[in-house]
Design a protein around this motif. Structure first.
Motif, mmCIF file in Angstrom:
data_model
loop_
_atom_site.group_PDB
_atom_site.id
_atom_site.type_symbol
_atom_site.label_atom_id
_atom_site.label_comp_id
_atom_site.label_asym_id
_atom_site.label_seq_id
_atom_site.Cartn_x
_atom_site.Cartn_y
_atom_site.Cartn_z
ATOM 1 N N LEU A 121 0.860 -1.182 0.000
ATOM 2 C CA LEU A 121 0.000 0.000 0.000
ATOM 3 C C LEU A 121 0.892 1.225 0.000
ATOM 4 N N ALA A 122 0.522 2.224 -0.824
ATOM 5 C CA ALA A 122 1.361 3.416 -0.922
ATOM 6 C C ALA A 122 0.591 4.662 -0.524
ATOM 7 N N ALA A 123 1.284 5.586 0.136
ATOM 8 C CA ALA A 123 0.758 6.934 0.323
ATOM 9 C C ALA A 123 0.955 7.687 -0.988
ATOM 10 N N ASP A 124 0.195 8.766 -1.174
ATOM 11 C CA ASP A 124 0.359 9.542 -2.417
ATOM 12 C C ASP A 124 1.725 10.232 -2.469
ATOM 13 N N THR A 125 2.455 10.213 -1.373
ATOM 14 C CA THR A 125 3.806 10.800 -1.331
ATOM 15 C C THR A 125 4.903 9.790 -1.661
ATOM 16 N N ALA A 126 4.524 8.543 -1.928
ATOM 17 C CA ALA A 126 5.545 7.494 -2.095
ATOM 18 C C ALA A 126 6.363 7.709 -3.371
ATOM 19 N N VAL A 127 7.638 7.375 -3.278
ATOM 20 C CA VAL A 127 8.555 7.458 -4.427
ATOM 21 C C VAL A 127 9.326 6.144 -4.488
ATOM 22 N N PHE A 128 9.195 5.450 -5.607
ATOM 23 C CA PHE A 128 9.829 4.144 -5.756
ATOM 24 C C PHE A 128 10.937 4.201 -6.800
ATOM 25 N N GLY A 129 11.999 3.449 -6.580
ATOM 26 C CA GLY A 129 13.032 3.371 -7.611
ATOM 27 C C GLY A 129 14.148 2.434 -7.216
ATOM 28 N N GLN A 130 14.931 2.079 -8.218
ATOM 29 C CA GLN A 130 16.135 1.267 -7.993
ATOM 30 C C GLN A 130 17.319 2.080 -8.533
ATOM 31 N N PRO A 131 17.748 3.091 -7.749
ATOM 32 C CA PRO A 131 18.782 4.021 -8.229
ATOM 33 C C PRO A 131 20.215 3.523 -8.020
ATOM 34 N N GLU A 132 20.382 2.230 -7.721
ATOM 35 C CA GLU A 132 21.721 1.708 -7.426
ATOM 36 C C GLU A 132 22.738 2.056 -8.497
ATOM 37 N N ILE A 133 22.287 2.058 -9.755
ATOM 38 C CA ILE A 133 23.234 2.249 -10.853
ATOM 39 C C ILE A 133 23.955 3.594 -10.740
ATOM 40 N N LYS A 134 23.287 4.559 -10.112
ATOM 41 C CA LYS A 134 23.911 5.873 -9.941
ATOM 42 C C LYS A 134 25.070 5.820 -8.955
ATOM 43 N N LEU A 186 18.228 0.908 -15.234
ATOM 44 C CA LEU A 186 19.325 1.434 -16.051
ATOM 45 C C LEU A 186 19.520 2.942 -15.906
ATOM 46 N N THR A 187 18.435 3.664 -15.613
ATOM 47 C CA THR A 187 18.575 5.124 -15.500
ATOM 48 C C THR A 187 18.546 5.591 -14.055
ATOM 49 N N GLY A 188 17.992 4.770 -13.158
ATOM 50 C CA GLY A 188 17.879 5.199 -11.767
ATOM 51 C C GLY A 188 16.736 6.161 -11.530
ATOM 52 N N ARG A 189 15.911 6.427 -12.563
ATOM 53 C CA ARG A 189 14.808 7.374 -12.331
ATOM 54 C C ARG A 189 13.771 6.746 -11.393
ATOM 55 N N THR A 190 13.039 7.609 -10.705
ATOM 56 C CA THR A 190 12.067 7.112 -9.731
ATOM 57 C C THR A 190 10.648 7.195 -10.306
ATOM 58 N N MET A 191 9.713 6.489 -9.690
ATOM 59 C CA MET A 191 8.295 6.603 -10.052
ATOM 60 C C MET A 191 7.525 7.118 -8.846
ATOM 61 N N ASP A 192 6.526 7.938 -9.116
ATOM 62 C CA ASP A 192 5.651 8.377 -8.029
ATOM 63 C C ASP A 192 4.577 7.314 -7.776
ATOM 64 N N ALA A 193 3.750 7.579 -6.784
ATOM 65 C CA ALA A 193 2.760 6.584 -6.363
ATOM 66 C C ALA A 193 1.772 6.260 -7.485
ATOM 67 N N ALA A 194 1.353 7.285 -8.226
ATOM 68 C CA ALA A 194 0.357 7.060 -9.281
ATOM 69 C C ALA A 194 0.929 6.149 -10.365
ATOM 70 N N GLU A 195 2.189 6.407 -10.750
ATOM 71 C CA GLU A 195 2.814 5.556 -11.770
ATOM 72 C C GLU A 195 2.992 4.131 -11.232
ATOM 73 N N ALA A 196 3.370 4.026 -9.966
ATOM 74 C CA ALA A 196 3.568 2.697 -9.365
ATOM 75 C C ALA A 196 2.256 1.915 -9.330
ATOM 76 N N GLU A 197 1.157 2.617 -9.102
ATOM 77 C CA GLU A 197 -0.140 1.936 -9.092
ATOM 78 C C GLU A 197 -0.531 1.521 -10.511
#
Ligand code: HXC
Length: 257
Positions: free
Chosen positions: A120-133, A160-171
């Motif tokens: 479950l995500a709050a509308d403030t959630a930010v998801f990503g796999q930025p390890e590559i950076k 590959l880019t490390g960009r993050t997704m917001d909650a809406a995109e994650a949903e």
């Protein structure tokens, strides 16, 4: 509580684990890993616990594995200590788990959320796999679980880019089951947990096992596995009670047997 980096609370049949390293945005060092895994395994053994909620702070679920702790390690350090392998045990719990994510869930934080059964995500959630950076790659299953959750296109781009997704995109992408306003997140997660915890504990365990099997096997084998479990639930007292309650038009009183 014997723990320094997490808080453990019990509310009825629900348990709440809160990451509590605010100064480091809940960065997951080895102490946090060992404490979460130990606490979760203890709760998993408790027949009075029907669901475990894992959460962080408003600002950060967890901003990743602890970069300062990993920085000096070399290959032999990582290999011989089997760095991060304890996290796998969280994915092997039998009790249903819910990740309630507010703020940053990056790197190991995103991977930790994906180790849970319901996200479950709050509308403030930010998801990503930025390890590559940082010159590394995900190490707690992110390349595998994110790909299964959102598909290759988005997983590849994120890793590959490390960009993050917001909650809406994650949903939209199917990473999270629902997005709720931040101030309602914990209440909603606890309500979902209570709902799950009031179901028959062994039957909920079997439902979890069956869904998880979908990620490990072929469709035919998965359906066979489900069918065996489906037959097995008829050996529970809770199946008798659940169906009797329906027939009698009353709520069921499950005994978790
Ligand atoms: C250690 C961390 C940390 C982390 C934050 N902190 N993330 N410490 N490991 N992953 C610390 C900061 O150093 C800082 O400490 C304090 O937390 C507050 O963070 P700030 O950066 O000042 O906060 P802010 O400006 O609000 O930025 C938030 C942020 C940023 C965007 C989330 O902290 C950030 O980018 N963090 C790293 C995210 C990341 O790369 N995660 C992936 C990690 S690698 P001080 O002492 O300065 O106050 C990973 C790999 C798993 O997870 C497997 C690979 C092997």
């Amino acid at each position: 509580t014997p723990y320094e980096t997490i808080l453990v609370e019990r509310k009825g049949r629900t348990a709440l684990l809160t990451l509590n390293r605010p100064k480091a945005l809940n960065a997951l060092n080895l102490q946090v890993m060992h404490e979460i895994v130990a606490a979760a395994e203890e709760l998993d053994r408790d027949p009075e616990v029907g669901c475990i909620v894992l959460t962080g702070s408003d600002k950060a679920f967890a901003a990743g594995a602890d970069i300062k702790e990993m920085h000096p390690q070399d290959y032999m350090d990582m290999y011989l200590s089997d760095w991060f392998s304890a996290w796998d045990r969280l994915g092997r719990l039998r009790t249903p788990t819910i990740a309630a994510v507010s703020g940053y869930a990056l790197g190991g934080g995103c991977e930790l959320a994906m180790l849970c059964d319901i996200l479950l995500a709050a509308d403030t959630a930010v998801f990503g796999q930025p390890e590559i950076k940082l010159g590394v790659i995900p190490g707690i299953g992110g390349s595998q679980r994110l790909t299964r959750a959102v598909g290759k296109a988005k997983a590849m781009e994120l890793c590959l880019t490390g960009r993050t997704m917001d909650a809406a995109e994650a949903e939209r992408a199917g990473l999270v089951s629902r997005v709720v306003p931040a101030e309602q997140l914990l209440g909603e997660a606890l309500a979902v947990a209570e709902t799950v915890a009031e179901m028959s504990r062994p039957v909920a365990m079997m439902a979890k096992e069956a869904v998880d099997r979908a990620f490990e096997t072929t469709l035919a084998e998965g359906v066979r596995f489900e069918r065996r479990l489906f037959h097995a639930v008829f050996a529970t007292a809770d199946q008798k009670e659940g169906m009797a309650a329906f027939v009698d038009k009353r709520p069921p009183a499950f005994t978790h047997r």
